[in-house]
Design a protein around this motif. Structure first.
Motif, PDB file in Angstrom:
ATOM      1  N   PHE A 144      -2.596   7.773   8.783  1.00 16.32           N
ATOM      2  CA  PHE A 144      -1.464   8.504   8.226  1.00 16.32           C
ATOM      3  C   PHE A 144      -0.369   8.595   9.260  1.00 16.32           C
ATOM      4  N   ASP A 145       0.813   8.892   8.800  1.00 14.56           N
ATOM      5  CA  ASP A 145       1.931   9.099   9.712  1.00 14.56           C
ATOM      6  C   ASP A 145       1.881  10.522  10.226  1.00 14.56           C
ATOM      7  N   ASP A 146       1.905  10.668  11.509  1.00 18.36           N
ATOM      8  CA  ASP A 146       1.871  11.980  12.131  1.00 18.36           C
ATOM      9  C   ASP A 146       3.300  12.499  12.244  1.00 18.36           C
ATOM     10  N   PRO A 147       3.640  13.595  11.540  1.00 24.65           N
ATOM     11  CA  PRO A 147       5.014  14.102  11.596  1.00 24.65           C
ATOM     12  C   PRO A 147       5.413  14.590  12.973  1.00 24.65           C
ATOM     13  N   ASP A 148       4.456  14.918  13.809  1.00 18.62           N
ATOM     14  CA  ASP A 148       4.761  15.423  15.143  1.00 18.62           C
ATOM     15  C   ASP A 148       4.597  14.356  16.220  1.00 18.62           C
ATOM     16  N   ARG A 179      -7.341   1.671  21.597  1.00 14.23           N
ATOM     17  CA  ARG A 179      -8.504   2.542  21.750  1.00 14.23           C
ATOM     18  C   ARG A 179      -8.131   4.004  21.949  1.00 14.23           C
ATOM     19  N   VAL A 180      -6.871   4.358  21.690  1.00 14.07           N
ATOM     20  CA  VAL A 180      -6.443   5.762  21.742  1.00 14.07           C
ATOM     21  C   VAL A 180      -6.276   6.222  20.307  1.00 14.07           C
ATOM     22  N   LYS A 181      -7.086   7.192  19.905  1.00 13.39           N
ATOM     23  CA  LYS A 181      -7.142   7.612  18.511  1.00 13.39           C
ATOM     24  C   LYS A 181      -6.857   9.107  18.408  1.00 13.39           C
ATOM     25  N   ARG A 182      -6.068   9.454  17.420  1.00 13.49           N
ATOM     26  CA  ARG A 182      -5.782  10.875  17.191  1.00 13.49           C
ATOM     27  C   ARG A 182      -6.360  11.267  15.843  1.00 13.49           C
ATOM     28  N   TYR A 183      -7.145  12.334  15.897  1.00 14.42           N
ATOM     29  CA  TYR A 183      -7.723  12.931  14.702  1.00 14.42           C
ATOM     30  C   TYR A 183      -7.038  14.272  14.466  1.00 14.42           C
ATOM     31  N   ARG A 184      -7.425  14.970  13.425  1.00 16.09           N
ATOM     32  CA  ARG A 184      -6.818  16.278  13.151  1.00 16.09           C
ATOM     33  C   ARG A 184      -7.069  17.272  14.280  1.00 16.09           C
ATOM     34  N   ASP A 185      -8.219  17.165  14.930  1.00 20.50           N
ATOM     35  CA  ASP A 185      -8.581  18.161  15.928  1.00 20.50           C
ATOM     36  C   ASP A 185      -8.513  17.686  17.378  1.00 20.50           C
ATOM     37  N   PHE A 186      -8.586  16.382  17.626  1.00 15.02           N
ATOM     38  CA  PHE A 186      -8.613  15.893  19.005  1.00 15.02           C
ATOM     39  C   PHE A 186      -7.956  14.524  19.121  1.00 15.02           C
ATOM     40  N   THR A 187      -7.560  14.204  20.345  1.00 12.37           N
ATOM     41  CA  THR A 187      -7.202  12.842  20.713  1.00 12.37           C
ATOM     42  C   THR A 187      -8.398  12.303  21.472  1.00 12.37           C
ATOM     43  N   VAL A 188      -8.816  11.092  21.122  1.00 11.92           N
ATOM     44  CA  VAL A 188     -10.018  10.497  21.690  1.00 11.92           C
ATOM     45  C   VAL A 188      -9.668   9.118  22.240  1.00 11.92           C
ATOM     46  N   VAL A 189     -10.184   8.815  23.420  1.00 16.05           N
ATOM     47  CA  VAL A 189     -10.046   7.474  23.983  1.00 16.05           C
ATOM     48  C   VAL A 189     -11.439   6.854  23.979  1.00 16.05           C
ATOM     49  N   VAL A 190     -11.515   5.692  23.374  1.00 13.13           N
ATOM     50  CA  VAL A 190     -12.784   4.986  23.274  1.00 13.13           C
ATOM     51  C   VAL A 190     -12.981   4.174  24.548  1.00 13.13           C
ATOM     52  N   GLY A 191     -14.012   4.535  25.287  1.00  4.97           N
ATOM     53  CA  GLY A 191     -14.365   3.803  26.498  1.00  4.97           C
ATOM     54  C   GLY A 191     -15.355   2.701  26.165  1.00  4.97           C
ATOM     55  N   HIS A 192     -15.898   2.074  27.184  1.00  2.00           N
ATOM     56  CA  HIS A 192     -16.854   0.992  26.959  1.00  2.00           C
ATOM     57  C   HIS A 192     -18.247   1.515  26.647  1.00  2.00           C
ATOM     58  N   ILE A 247       4.763   5.316  23.513  1.00  3.96           N
ATOM     59  CA  ILE A 247       5.187   4.042  22.916  1.00  3.96           C
ATOM     60  C   ILE A 247       4.769   3.928  21.449  1.00  3.96           C
ATOM     61  N   GLY A 248       4.247   5.010  20.891  1.00  2.00           N
ATOM     62  CA  GLY A 248       3.859   4.995  19.476  1.00  2.00           C
ATOM     63  C   GLY A 248       2.638   4.141  19.195  1.00  2.00           C
ATOM     64  N   ALA A 249       1.702   4.100  20.133  1.00  3.80           N
ATOM     65  CA  ALA A 249       0.513   3.263  19.971  1.00  3.80           C
ATOM     66  C   ALA A 249      -0.753   4.073  19.698  1.00  3.80           C
ATOM     67  N   ILE A 250      -0.586   5.281  19.189  1.00  5.46           N
ATOM     68  CA  ILE A 250      -1.737   6.099  18.821  1.00  5.46           C
ATOM     69  C   ILE A 250      -2.248   5.619  17.467  1.00  5.46           C
ATOM     70  N   ASP A 251      -3.561   5.494  17.362  1.00  9.18           N
ATOM     71  CA  ASP A 251      -4.204   5.137  16.100  1.00  9.18           C
ATOM     72  C   ASP A 251      -4.573   6.454  15.394  1.00  9.18           C
ATOM     73  N   TYR A 252      -3.811   6.815  14.351  1.00 13.40           N
ATOM     74  CA  TYR A 252      -3.999   8.103  13.669  1.00 13.40           C
ATOM     75  C   TYR A 252      -5.051   8.011  12.568  1.00 13.40           C
ATOM     76  N   HIS A 253      -5.888   9.032  12.501  1.00 15.56           N
ATOM     77  CA  HIS A 253      -6.913   9.131  11.467  1.00 15.56           C
ATOM     78  C   HIS A 253      -6.824  10.512  10.831  1.00 15.56           C
ATOM     79  N   ASP A 254      -6.644  10.559   9.542  1.00 13.94           N
ATOM     80  CA  ASP A 254      -6.507  11.820   8.815  1.00 13.94           C
ATOM     81  C   ASP A 254      -7.891  12.380   8.497  1.00 13.94           C
ATOM     82  N   MET A 255      -8.601  12.761   9.558  1.00 16.09           N
ATOM     83  CA  MET A 255      -9.929  13.350   9.425  1.00 16.09           C
ATOM     84  C   MET A 255     -10.223  14.133  10.694  1.00 16.09           C
ATOM     85  N   TRP A 256     -11.275  14.901  10.656  1.00 12.35           N
ATOM     86  CA  TRP A 256     -11.669  15.699  11.810  1.00 12.35           C
ATOM     87  C   TRP A 256     -12.594  14.864  12.684  1.00 12.35           C
TER      88      TRP A 256
END
Length: 134
Positions: free
Chosen positions: A2-6, A62-75, A116-125
């Motif tokens: 989803f598009d994050d308004p913020d 590998r930078v993902k934003r959820y409703r509650d957290f920003t998560v970076v996926v490591g190896h 740079i607008g490279a966050i992968d947004y997920h509309d879930m917790w």
């Protein structure tokens, strides 16, 4: 997704740092919205291997934003980045928490991806996703 308004107004990793070199690359990223060779050089010069790993994570989405957290996926695991801090062992054991210029590559990746607008947004917790994957 989803598009994050913020997306352009809320940063998990602030631009407000006392170190001029650190503030400069963050400001340049926010102004240009892209990783230029000069900015990449600044990040790597300033942060070394952590900077390189951060840029790789951003380029691999590998930078993902959820409703509650920003998560970076490591190896080997996923790391929560919140309020400029991280749950990784590097942050917990190797870095000075009172020095805002010291940060792990997960925090750096989040700072870069946000600007740079490279966050992968997920509309879930994330807590629901994490529970499902565990």
């Amino acid at each position: 997704m989803f598009d994050d308004p913020d997306a352009n107004t809320h940063h998990v990793v602030s631009n407000n740092v006392d170190d001029k070199a650190e503030a400069r690359w963050r400001k340049e990223l926010a102004e240009t919205n892209k990783l230029t060779p000069a900015i990449v050089d600044s990040i790597i010069t300033y942060h070394g291997d952590r900077g390189t790993r951060a840029i790789e994570a951003v380029s691999e989405k590998r930078v993902k934003r959820y409703r509650d957290f920003t998560v970076v996926v490591g190896h080997h695991d996923e790391y929560i980045v919140e309020a400029g801090g991280c749950t990784c062992k590097d942050s917990l054991y190797n870095l000075d928490p009172t020095d805002p210029t010291q940060c792990c590559w997960h925090v750096l990746a989040t700072a870069v991806a946000e600007r740079i607008g490279a966050i992968d947004y997920h509309d879930m917790w994330y807590s629901d996703v994490h529970d499902f994957l565990s």
